[in-house]
Motif scaffolding. Sequence first.
Motif, PDB file in Angstrom:
ATOM      1  N   CYS A  86       0.819  -1.219   0.000  1.00 47.04           N
ATOM      2  CA  CYS A  86       0.000   0.000   0.000  1.00 47.04           C
ATOM      3  C   CYS A  86       0.853   1.270   0.000  1.00 47.04           C
ATOM      4  CB  CYS A  86      -0.901   0.031   1.231  1.00 47.04           C
ATOM      5  SG  CYS A  86      -2.089  -1.303   1.324  1.00 47.04           S
ATOM      6  N   PHE A  87       2.162   1.148   0.206  1.00 45.20           N
ATOM      7  CA  PHE A  87       3.024   2.310   0.393  1.00 45.20           C
ATOM      8  C   PHE A  87       4.096   2.415  -0.678  1.00 45.20           C
ATOM      9  CE2 PHE A  87       1.506   0.962   4.537  1.00 45.20           C
ATOM     10  CZ  PHE A  87       1.050   2.144   5.089  1.00 45.20           C
ATOM     11  N   SER A  88       4.478   3.642  -0.966  1.00 46.62           N
ATOM     12  CA  SER A  88       5.676   3.899  -1.765  1.00 46.62           C
ATOM     13  C   SER A  88       6.185   5.294  -1.407  1.00 46.62           C
ATOM     14  CB  SER A  88       5.401   3.793  -3.266  1.00 46.62           C
ATOM     15  OG  SER A  88       4.551   4.823  -3.691  1.00 46.62           O
ATOM     16  N   VAL A  89       7.477   5.485  -1.622  1.00 45.78           N
ATOM     17  CA  VAL A  89       8.115   6.768  -1.323  1.00 45.78           C
ATOM     18  C   VAL A  89       9.066   7.086  -2.472  1.00 45.78           C
ATOM     19  CG1 VAL A  89       9.623   8.028   0.290  1.00 45.78           C
ATOM     20  CG2 VAL A  89       7.986   6.358   1.179  1.00 45.78           C
ATOM     21  N   GLU A  90       9.131   8.354  -2.842  1.00 48.37           N
ATOM     22  CA  GLU A  90      10.097   8.825  -3.831  1.00 48.37           C
ATOM     23  C   GLU A  90      10.824  10.019  -3.247  1.00 48.37           C
ATOM     24  OE1 GLU A  90       7.625   7.813  -7.921  1.00 48.37           O
ATOM     25  OE2 GLU A  90       8.210   9.881  -7.508  1.00 48.37           O
ATOM     26  N   ILE A  91      12.118  10.098  -3.535  1.00 50.05           N
ATOM     27  CA  ILE A  91      12.893  11.277  -3.157  1.00 50.05           C
ATOM     28  C   ILE A  91      13.477  11.856  -4.433  1.00 50.05           C
ATOM     29  CG2 ILE A  91      14.844  12.197  -1.852  1.00 50.05           C
ATOM     30  CD1 ILE A  91      14.428   9.977   0.185  1.00 50.05           C
ATOM     31  N   THR A  92      13.103  13.110  -4.698  1.00 47.59           N
ATOM     32  CA  THR A  92      13.589  13.795  -5.887  1.00 47.59           C
ATOM     33  C   THR A  92      14.592  14.849  -5.451  1.00 47.59           C
ATOM     34  OG1 THR A  92      11.478  13.440  -7.006  1.00 47.59           O
ATOM     35  CG2 THR A  92      12.929  15.129  -7.926  1.00 47.59           C
ATOM     36  N   SER A  93      15.806  14.743  -6.004  1.00 51.10           N
ATOM     37  CA  SER A  93      16.881  15.688  -5.708  1.00 51.10           C
ATOM     38  C   SER A  93      17.195  16.483  -6.970  1.00 51.10           C
ATOM     39  CB  SER A  93      18.145  14.951  -5.263  1.00 51.10           C
ATOM     40  OG  SER A  93      17.872  14.158  -4.136  1.00 51.10           O
ATOM     41  N   THR A  94      17.540  17.745  -6.788  1.00 50.74           N
ATOM     42  CA  THR A  94      17.923  18.607  -7.899  1.00 50.74           C
ATOM     43  C   THR A  94      19.335  19.111  -7.652  1.00 50.74           C
ATOM     44  OG1 THR A  94      15.617  19.302  -8.102  1.00 50.74           O
ATOM     45  CG2 THR A  94      17.250  20.629  -9.255  1.00 50.74           C
ATOM     46  N   ASP A  95      20.228  18.900  -8.641  1.00 49.68           N
ATOM     47  CA  ASP A  95      21.605  19.368  -8.470  1.00 49.68           C
ATOM     48  C   ASP A  95      21.708  20.843  -8.866  1.00 49.68           C
ATOM     49  OD1 ASP A  95      21.736  19.481 -11.251  1.00 49.68           O
ATOM     50  OD2 ASP A  95      22.953  17.665 -11.453  1.00 49.68           O
ATOM     51  N   ASP A  96      22.910  21.405  -8.758  1.00 46.10           N
ATOM     52  CA  ASP A  96      23.119  22.824  -9.032  1.00 46.10           C
ATOM     53  C   ASP A  96      22.817  23.200 -10.480  1.00 46.10           C
ATOM     54  OD1 ASP A  96      23.846  23.225  -6.411  1.00 46.10           O
ATOM     55  OD2 ASP A  96      25.988  22.914  -6.808  1.00 46.10           O
TER      56      ASP A  96
END
Length: 178
Positions: A86-96
């Motif tokens: 039932c769960f999911s997680v995303e981490i979005t990172s942005t570089d310089d």
Amino acid sequence: MSLTFSRRSFLKYTAVAAVAVAGSSLFTGCSKDDNKATRTEYGKITVLQAQSTLSGATYDASKGELTFDFSVKCGRGNPMRVEKSCFSVEITSTDDSGNETTKKYAPDFGNLRISEDLYNAQLKKDKTAEGTVTISGISSLGEKDVVTFLYQPDAYPYTEYGATWELTGEYILSNMAK
């Protein structure tokens, strides 16, 4: 069959269309903050009669883990399942340079787990399951990172319905219990 369209037919179909458009506003739902499908801070979301609450998160850099405090209350007449899928997680990172990278955390990848006290195969009406959802393998959590936590009460056939929290790394880090 005639392709002519009389003035009377035009007015009749225009009236039907106007009633349909006006009537569709009745299905927009409540505007209460607790019922938003997406939140940018901790709090409650009710979707598919599941009242879910994300009440906090803790990042442990030494273990590379992010742990979410989560609870769900069943508002349905029939039992509801609460399990890893039932769960999911995303981490979005942005570089310089402005390039985005997204890392997904899901039960299929082995980097998401839920606590035993949260798991409930048959959560009954008006009962609550509460515990933690932990993702592992996080090298770092930056203040500008966007963490998207998703809970779907019914993975199938209602995949478009879910409670989503989109939190910045700064929000999570500044709201951790000291």
